[in-house]
Design a protein around this motif. Structure first.
Motif, PDB file in Angstrom:
ATOM      1  N   GLN A  55       1.152  15.577   7.989  1.00 39.21           N
ATOM      2  CA  GLN A  55       2.540  15.196   8.332  1.00 39.21           C
ATOM      3  C   GLN A  55       2.906  16.373   9.422  1.00 39.21           C
ATOM      4  OE1 GLN A  55       5.649  14.166   5.499  1.00 39.21           O
ATOM      5  NE2 GLN A  55       4.530  14.962   4.009  1.00 39.21           N
ATOM      6  N   GLY A  90       2.049  12.944   2.672  1.00 38.84           N
ATOM      7  CA  GLY A  90       2.045  11.883   3.524  1.00 38.84           C
ATOM      8  C   GLY A  90       0.815  10.852   3.494  1.00 38.84           C
ATOM      9  N   TYR A  91       1.144   9.515   3.569  1.00 39.91           N
ATOM     10  CA  TYR A  91       0.075   8.542   3.532  1.00 39.91           C
ATOM     11  C   TYR A  91       0.087   7.278   4.481  1.00 39.91           C
ATOM     12  CZ  TYR A  91      -0.900  11.014  -1.037  1.00 39.91           C
ATOM     13  OH  TYR A  91      -1.088  11.855  -2.154  1.00 39.91           O
ATOM     14  N   CYS A  92      -1.006   7.051   4.671  1.00 38.16           N
ATOM     15  CA  CYS A  92      -0.964   5.654   5.715  1.00 38.16           C
ATOM     16  C   CYS A  92      -2.066   4.756   5.063  1.00 38.16           C
ATOM     17  CB  CYS A  92      -1.440   6.098   7.098  1.00 38.16           C
ATOM     18  SG  CYS A  92      -1.365   4.652   8.358  1.00 38.16           S
ATOM     19  N   GLY A  93      -1.656   3.478   4.774  1.00 34.84           N
ATOM     20  CA  GLY A  93      -2.628   2.800   3.972  1.00 34.84           C
ATOM     21  C   GLY A  93      -3.437   3.547   2.699  1.00 34.84           C
ATOM     22  N   ARG A  94      -2.748   4.247   2.182  1.00 39.33           N
ATOM     23  CA  ARG A  94      -3.001   5.054   0.992  1.00 39.33           C
ATOM     24  C   ARG A  94      -4.120   5.960   1.323  1.00 39.33           C
ATOM     25  NH1 ARG A  94      -2.089   2.898  -4.070  1.00 39.33           N
ATOM     26  NH2 ARG A  94      -0.873   1.199  -4.108  1.00 39.33           N
ATOM     27  N   GLU A 100      -4.370   9.951   2.760  1.00 34.65           N
ATOM     28  CA  GLU A 100      -3.419  10.979   3.095  1.00 34.65           C
ATOM     29  C   GLU A 100      -3.637  11.573   4.602  1.00 34.65           C
ATOM     30  OE1 GLU A 100      -3.343  15.520   1.638  1.00 34.65           O
ATOM     31  OE2 GLU A 100      -3.841  14.223   0.414  1.00 34.65           O
ATOM     32  N   LYS A 101      -2.542  11.763   5.035  1.00 34.04           N
ATOM     33  CA  LYS A 101      -2.350  12.157   6.463  1.00 34.04           C
ATOM     34  C   LYS A 101      -1.584  13.316   6.659  1.00 34.04           C
ATOM     35  CE  LYS A 101      -4.563   8.436   8.314  1.00 34.04           C
ATOM     36  NZ  LYS A 101      -6.057   8.516   9.011  1.00 34.04           N
ATOM     37  N   ASP A 109       0.900  -1.288   0.060  1.00 33.56           N
ATOM     38  CA  ASP A 109       0.056   0.009   0.027  1.00 33.56           C
ATOM     39  C   ASP A 109       0.724   1.301   0.012  1.00 33.56           C
ATOM     40  OD1 ASP A 109      -2.372  -1.067  -0.039  1.00 33.56           O
ATOM     41  OD2 ASP A 109      -2.654  -1.472   2.148  1.00 33.56           O
TER      42      ASP A 109
END
Length: 245
Positions: free
Chosen positions: A202, A193-197, A199-200, A9
């Motif tokens: 940063q 920034g991404y987590c598990g596709r 966007e998060k 991912d």
């Protein structure tokens, strides 16, 4: 690479292959900004996390080589107001050397204020914390220890450590898109920034010396080449080969 990205991912990444003289190959895959369909490339900037520690350690070794730092002096020599509670007796055995090799006995993290405070606030947090182990006994990874190195470096050179590192390392190695600080020119190239596709955001982190460096693979390649060449760039020596070893 795309197959591995799909399995894990990963939205975007950049890769470079280097030897001691050249960047042999570099390329981006996926997206630096998925929503805007901005592709990742070899100039895309990422926050490199704990690889930041390698730069901080190199900067400290430059000071040791110049006779400005005693690796085995108490860290309190350079930060007189440093204190931490201990069940193991004196904390004077906490030194730059054992902080860099993660045998200082300091805790790994002080999570309170981690994304909202400046690194100078760490000293007041540590004064209320306990050491985790006696110094020089157990390998125990410590972000707060490396953050202390950044503070010590700033005290030694009389400037913010990030400005000092710009002068003595990033600029001489022509790493023009590398910094402990998010500058406007770096932000233009920064990947989302991404987590598990997904966007998060940063968040900034307090322990800058331990994990806040922004860079891209082309700049990182220059650093790697200096290391492969025993501390030399094509233009100048960054650190002595004996010190690097």
């Amino acid at each position: 690479i795309p197959k591995k990205m799909k399995q894990s991912d990963v939205v975007g990444l950049s890769i470079a292959v280097v030897d001691d003289k050249n960047i042999l190959w570099s390329k981006g895959f996926g997206y630096a900004d998925k929503a805007a369909k901005r592709p990742a490339n070899s100039k895309t900037v990422y926050r490199i996390g704990s690889i930041s520690k390698v730069f901080t350690a190199m900067g400290m070794m430059q000071l040791a080589e110049a006779g400005q730092l005693d690796l085995d002096a108490p860290i309190r020599t350079y930060i007189p107001e440093f204190s931490i509670l201990s069940r193991f007796g004196s904390t004077d055995k906490i030194t730059p050397r054992n902080i860099m090799n993660h045998h200082s006995g300091l805790p790994c993290d002080i999570l309170k204020g981690w994304t909202s405070e400046s690194d100078t606030m760490l000293l007041s947090r540590l004064a209320q914390a306990h050491t985790a182990y006696p110094p020089n006994t157990i390998f125990s990874y410590s972000n707060v220890g490396v953050s202390l190195l950044g503070l010590a470096m700033g005290r030694i050179v009389g400037d913010d450590f990030s400005n000092h590192m710009e002068r003595v390392m990033f600029h001489p190695m022509k790493m023009h898109h590398t910094s402990y600080i998010l500058t406007p020119s770096i932000e233009k190239r920064l990947s989302k920034g991404y987590c598990g596709r997904k966007e998060k955001k940063q968040l900034p982190i307090r322990d800058r010396a331990a994990g806040s460096v922004y860079s891209n693979v082309r700049d990182m390649s220059r650093f790697m080449q200096a290391a492969l060449n025993q501390g030399r760039t094509p233009d100048q020596r960054i650190i002595g080969s004996k010190t690097l070893s």
